[in-house]
Design a protein around this motif. Structure first.
Motif, mmCIF file in Angstrom:
data_model
loop_
_atom_site.group_PDB
_atom_site.id
_atom_site.type_symbol
_atom_site.label_atom_id
_atom_site.label_comp_id
_atom_site.label_asym_id
_atom_site.label_seq_id
_atom_site.Cartn_x
_atom_site.Cartn_y
_atom_site.Cartn_z
ATOM 1 N N GLU A 168 35.151 30.401 39.149
ATOM 2 C CA GLU A 168 34.057 31.225 39.673
ATOM 3 C C GLU A 168 34.514 32.037 40.880
ATOM 4 O OE1 GLU A 168 30.379 32.885 39.397
ATOM 5 O OE2 GLU A 168 31.287 31.465 37.989
ATOM 6 N N LEU A 169 35.334 31.425 41.746
ATOM 7 C CA LEU A 169 35.856 32.116 42.921
ATOM 8 C C LEU A 169 36.720 33.303 42.487
ATOM 9 C CD1 LEU A 169 35.937 31.890 46.041
ATOM 10 C CD2 LEU A 169 38.029 30.566 45.786
ATOM 11 N N LYS A 170 37.563 33.094 41.505
ATOM 12 C CA LYS A 170 38.429 34.176 41.021
ATOM 13 C C LYS A 170 37.591 35.271 40.371
ATOM 14 C CE LYS A 170 42.438 35.346 38.364
ATOM 15 N NZ LYS A 170 43.790 35.233 38.717
ATOM 16 N N LYS A 171 36.582 34.879 39.608
ATOM 17 C CA LYS A 171 35.741 35.865 38.928
ATOM 18 C C LYS A 171 35.019 36.762 39.942
ATOM 19 C CE LYS A 171 31.793 34.916 36.711
ATOM 20 N NZ LYS A 171 30.918 34.234 35.752
ATOM 21 N N ARG A 172 34.512 36.156 41.003
ATOM 22 C CA ARG A 172 33.737 36.917 41.985
ATOM 23 C C ARG A 172 34.584 37.637 43.026
ATOM 24 N NH1 ARG A 172 28.849 32.872 43.770
ATOM 25 N NH2 ARG A 172 28.220 32.226 41.669
ATOM 26 N N HIS A 173 35.656 36.981 43.479
ATOM 27 C CA HIS A 173 36.395 37.505 44.641
ATOM 28 C C HIS A 173 37.905 37.564 44.419
ATOM 29 C CE1 HIS A 173 32.624 36.960 46.776
ATOM 30 N NE2 HIS A 173 32.607 35.706 46.386
ATOM 31 N N GLY A 174 38.360 37.556 43.184
ATOM 32 C CA GLY A 174 39.791 37.494 42.885
ATOM 33 C C GLY A 174 40.624 38.590 43.513
ATOM 34 N N THR A 175 40.052 39.782 43.629
ATOM 35 C CA THR A 175 40.831 40.893 44.181
ATOM 36 C C THR A 175 40.870 40.877 45.703
ATOM 37 O OG1 THR A 175 38.907 42.361 44.197
ATOM 38 C CG2 THR A 175 40.280 42.385 42.218
ATOM 39 N N MET B 222 44.719 33.696 45.872
ATOM 40 C CA MET B 222 44.249 32.515 45.145
ATOM 41 C C MET B 222 45.094 31.279 45.462
ATOM 42 S SD MET B 222 41.508 33.463 43.751
ATOM 43 C CE MET B 222 41.119 32.045 42.762
ATOM 44 N N GLY B 223 46.341 31.453 45.829
ATOM 45 C CA GLY B 223 47.188 30.318 46.195
ATOM 46 C C GLY B 223 46.662 29.604 47.433
ATOM 47 N N ARG B 224 46.333 30.381 48.442
ATOM 48 C CA ARG B 224 45.783 29.793 49.670
ATOM 49 C C ARG B 224 44.381 29.263 49.415
ATOM 50 N NH1 ARG B 224 46.010 34.165 53.982
ATOM 51 N NH2 ARG B 224 45.120 32.545 55.270
ATOM 52 N N ALA B 225 43.603 29.993 48.621
ATOM 53 C CA ALA B 225 42.230 29.575 48.321
ATOM 54 C C ALA B 225 42.222 28.242 47.586
ATOM 55 C CB ALA B 225 41.516 30.641 47.493
ATOM 56 N N SER B 226 43.200 28.029 46.738
ATOM 57 C CA SER B 226 43.299 26.776 45.989
ATOM 58 C C SER B 226 43.376 25.579 46.926
ATOM 59 C CB SER B 226 44.536 26.826 45.080
ATOM 60 O OG SER B 226 44.772 25.574 44.509
ATOM 61 N N GLY B 227 44.172 25.697 47.971
ATOM 62 C CA GLY B 227 44.289 24.625 48.956
ATOM 63 C C GLY B 227 42.972 24.366 49.666
ATOM 64 N N TRP B 228 42.253 25.438 49.969
ATOM 65 C CA TRP B 228 40.968 25.287 50.665
ATOM 66 C C TRP B 228 39.917 24.673 49.751
ATOM 67 C CZ3 TRP B 228 41.797 30.909 52.526
ATOM 68 C CH2 TRP B 228 42.685 30.925 53.598
ATOM 69 N N VAL B 229 39.952 25.025 48.458
ATOM 70 C CA VAL B 229 39.008 24.442 47.508
ATOM 71 C C VAL B 229 39.289 22.947 47.392
ATOM 72 C CG1 VAL B 229 38.310 24.346 45.086
ATOM 73 C CG2 VAL B 229 38.582 26.563 46.200
ATOM 74 N N LYS B 230 40.571 22.604 47.279
ATOM 75 C CA LYS B 230 40.969 21.198 47.171
ATOM 76 C C LYS B 230 40.508 20.418 48.399
ATOM 77 C CE LYS B 230 44.875 20.573 45.154
ATOM 78 N NZ LYS B 230 46.296 20.535 44.833
ATOM 79 N N GLU B 231 40.723 21.009 49.571
ATOM 80 C CA GLU B 231 40.316 20.391 50.827
ATOM 81 C C GLU B 231 38.790 20.195 50.865
ATOM 82 O OE1 GLU B 231 39.932 22.529 55.033
ATOM 83 O OE2 GLU B 231 42.029 22.243 54.451
ATOM 84 N N SER B 232 38.066 21.188 50.391
ATOM 85 C CA SER B 232 36.604 21.143 50.418
ATOM 86 C C SER B 232 36.039 20.090 49.447
ATOM 87 C CB SER B 232 36.062 22.525 50.052
ATOM 88 O OG SER B 232 34.678 22.503 49.937
ATOM 89 N N LEU B 233 36.707 19.917 48.313
ATOM 90 C CA LEU B 233 36.204 19.003 47.293
ATOM 91 C C LEU B 233 36.637 17.549 47.515
ATOM 92 C CD1 LEU B 233 36.646 21.197 44.108
ATOM 93 C CD2 LEU B 233 34.499 20.552 45.203
ATOM 94 N N SER B 234 37.622 17.333 48.356
ATOM 95 C CA SER B 234 38.091 15.938 48.540
ATOM 96 C C SER B 234 37.349 15.217 49.636
ATOM 97 C CB SER B 234 39.584 15.929 48.822
ATOM 98 O OG SER B 234 39.919 16.753 49.911
#
Length: 149
Positions: free
Chosen positions: A126-133, A137-149
């Protein structure tokens, strides 16, 4: 369209006899043409999004190369990569800050009802679909992981 802007800038650089800029712009055009060939026969929803994706990958490659060249003491090659990166970044949209990205992650997480790591794929999609450009996404992946753990 972004593709037309790149073509116009290439002509302008050629007329100005700016060899380095012309070379960087031609590299960009070649990568876009390669992607066009890859995408033949497939449905391409948004040309600008595809061009931005190509530019983001090129920028990431340049950053990695700069780091390797600097670590290896090859400053002249690092300088060339930095110049190419500067030209590439001219055509990329403004990237979201870390705070903005984390806010968007929390917003999407709340919308989807995501609670744990099992939902990471849904949140990233969903993040890539809305804000991918607009984000790395590499840095965002770490933040998503941090947020979900």
């Amino acid at each position: 369209m972004l593709r037309d802007t790149i073509k116009t800038e290439t002509v302008t650089a050629m007329k100005a006899k700016d060899k380095e800029r012309t070379a960087a712009l031609r590299l960009i055009s070649a990568k876009i043409k390669d992607r066009d060939i890859e995408m033949r026969g497939k449905d391409v929803p948004d040309d600008d999004a595809m061009v931005i994706d190509v530019l983001q990958k090129m920028a990431k490659q340049r950053r990695e190369s700069i780091q390797m060249y600097e670590d290896g003491g090859r400053t002249e090659l690092a300088a060339q990569e930095k110049q190419e990166l500067a030209v590439i970044e001219e055509f990329l949209p403004q990237q979201m800050s870390e705070a903005e990205t984390k806010a968007k992650i929390e917003e999407i997480k709340a919308e989807l009802g995501a609670e744990g790591m099992k939902d990471m794929g849904r949140v990233m999609g969903e993040l890539k679909k809305r804000h991918g450009t607009e984000l790395d996404m590499g840095r965002a992946s770490g933040w998503v992981k941090e947020s979900l753990s």
